[in-house]
Scaffold this active site. Structure first.
Site: not given
Ligand code: NAI
Ligand SMILES: N[C@@H](CC=O)C(=O)O
Ligand code: NA
Length: 435
Positions: A14-16, A106, A130, A206
């Site tokens: 996804g995003t990350v 988290k 991290e 967090k």
């Molecule tokens: N977006 C952000 O700014 C930040 C995100 N995080 C953490 O990073 C992680 C990812 O976040 P994002 O990329 O924003 O989420 P997202 O929702 O954009 O991406 C997650 C991806 O994982 C896939 N997915 C979910 N369950 C699945 C499964 N069972 N099998 C295969 N694929 C699966 C989804 O389809 C999606 O494409 C989360 O734990 C989030 O809390 C941490 C810090 C910042």
């Molecule tokens: N949804 C979280 C993503 C980072 O951890 C936020 O808004 O800070």
């Molecule tokens: Na950090």
């Protein structure tokens, strides 16, 4: 340098995940030099392999729906799908099969961190996370490593980018919460379910992670008292402005000492009034900032991007390089440290200052009745300001700022104010910090 590539399995794109993949693909040579071995993404677990993902830079053949098989055959597993299951089972399986683990999750660490640590120790692998707190900001490694010889007394900061974006925009434009939430989602800051952000659950997890590392004590997300921002109105923001303050969602983790020198912890997340002159008030958009106070270092401030694809990928990739280097050298990073095992205080015993807004009729004797309620509960008033009497309902707004009091004493005070004939409404109760 050995030419056998380290096998990296990515869970979620996804995003990350996309930002992590893109960087690994575009900078493969640099990663190989830094790790002293090539680093290769051998598979990416996704829900739908037919979806085109050109922005990841990956060959379509690496995408799979068989995450289980992927984690059994990797040197490092990078989990970026979020949620508790199947992330937890996959990471446990990965470690049981000898892979080190990097995650930004988290929610999972806040729920089951100790189990992940135990499994990592049992199988001699790394567990790094991290990115899980304050995105790009190097915060967990400084706590775990750089401050390992010091004694952390207090952590206070903004650790959720989405709510900071919302509160900041409300402050700047006067808009309502719902109107700015959608924008935070579009920008990729919000969790898949933004309830986790606005209800404070993301910040709560967090805070649990920060408190666990800082105080060498197991703190789970459910140990953290939590209040989100859903009840914050445009009126609250305007009232804060009149007081020279902004509203921020703060995570606060502090060591508390009683008269006998016994130590405990107070860990909480709540909307908080912060004076505009305080550095936290200048944290705009989705930025995060965290103050750490420790016995020797004094106050240290961390500031940067707490959310978003690229910033979060920076922290994930830093962990990945570290875990990969350890694979090459056969060493390990720090494990869990929970020896202090400090008790966690209920919110009722947390001590802080408050600002209370009430609506009162503008008539003689009202102020005396109101101040008596505070005095009766031992809550000391620091200042009181009355707005102008409104011609339509004859009421005036009274804003009362208190000295430090326990949450329990404040709750009793508010209950009694609500029963008072002289109080038409208790409009808002907000904690104050940095004043
Ligand atoms: N977006 C952000 O700014 C930040 C995100 N995080 C953490 O990073 C992680 C990812 O976040 P994002 O990329 O924003 O989420 P997202 O929702 O954009 O991406 C997650 C991806 O994982 C896939 N997915 C979910 N369950 C699945 C499964 N069972 N099998 C295969 N694929 C699966 C989804 O389809 C999606 O494409 C989360 O734990 C989030 O809390 C941490 C810090 C910042
Ligand atoms: N949804 C979280 C993503 C980072 O951890 C936020 O808004 O800070
Ligand atoms: Na950090």
């Amino acid at each position: 340098m050995s030419n056998d590539a380290l096998r990296i399995a990515l869970l979620g794109c996804g995003t990350v995940g996309t930002a992590v993949a893109r960087r690994l693909v575009d900078h493969a040579d640099e990663f190989a030099s830094r790790v002293e071995r090539p680093v290769e993404i051998t598979g990416v677990a996704v829900r739908d392999t037919s979806k085109p993902r050109p922005e990841s830079g990956l060959d379509p053949s690496v995408f799979t729906t068989d995450a289980e098989a992927l984690v059994r055959d990797a040197d490092v597993v990078v989990e970026l799908m979020g949620g508790i299951e199947p992330a937890r089972s996959l990471l446990l399986t990965a470690m049981e099969h000898g892979a080190s683990v990097v995650t930004a999750n988290k929610a999972l660490l806040g729920e089951d961190g100790p189990r992940l640590y135990e499994t990592a120790a049992e199988h001699g692998v790394d567990l790094y996370y991290e990115a899980s707190v304050a995105g790009a900001i190097p915060l967990l490694r400084p706590l775990q490593v750089s401050l390992a010889g010091d004694s952390v007394e207090r952590i206070m900061g903004i650790v959720n980018g989405t709510t900071n974006f919302i509160l900041d925009k409300m402050d700047r434009t006067g808009e309502a919460l719902d109107d700015v939430l959608a924008e935070a989602q579009e920008l990729g800051y919000a969790e898949a379910d933004p309830t986790a952000d606005v209800e404070g659950y993301d910040a709560r997890a967090k805070a649990a992670i920060l408190a666990s590392l800082a105080f060498h004590t197991r703190v789970a997300a459910l140990d953290v008292s939590c209040e989100g921002i859903m009840s914050i109105t445009a009126d609250d923001i305007r009232a804060a402005r009149k007081m020279g303050c902004v509203v921020k969602l703060l995570a606060i983790c502090e060591r508390v000492r009683n008269g006998r020198g016994d130590q405990s912890l107070s860990v909480r997340v709540h909307p908080t009034l912060v004076p505009r002159s305080h550095p936290l008030a200048s944290v705009h958009d989705a930025f995060n900032a965290v103050f750490i106070e420790s016995a020797l270092a004094g106050e240290v401030m961390f500031y940067g991007q707490g959310a978003g694809g690229d910033p979060t990928a920076s922290a994930v990739l830093g962990d990945l390089v570290q875990a990969a280097r350890h694979k090459v050298t056969g060493s390990r990073g720090p494990g869990e440290s929970a020896y202090a095992d400090l008790p966690i205080l209920p919110l009722s015993q947390a001590t802080t200052r408050y600002a209370i807004r009430i609506e009162v009729p503008d008539r003689p004797g009202v102020l005396a009745h109101v101040t008596n309620v505070f005095a009766g509960q031992g809550v000391s008033i620091e200042s009181m300001r009355q707005g102008v009497r409104r011609s339509d309902d004859g009421l005036a707004t009274l804003t009362i700022a208190t000295h430090a009091a326990t949450d329990a004493a404040l709750a009793r005070t508010v209950d009694q104010l609500r029963l008072l004939d002289d109080v038409s409404t208790v409009t808002s109760v907000l904690r104050m910090e940095g004043i």
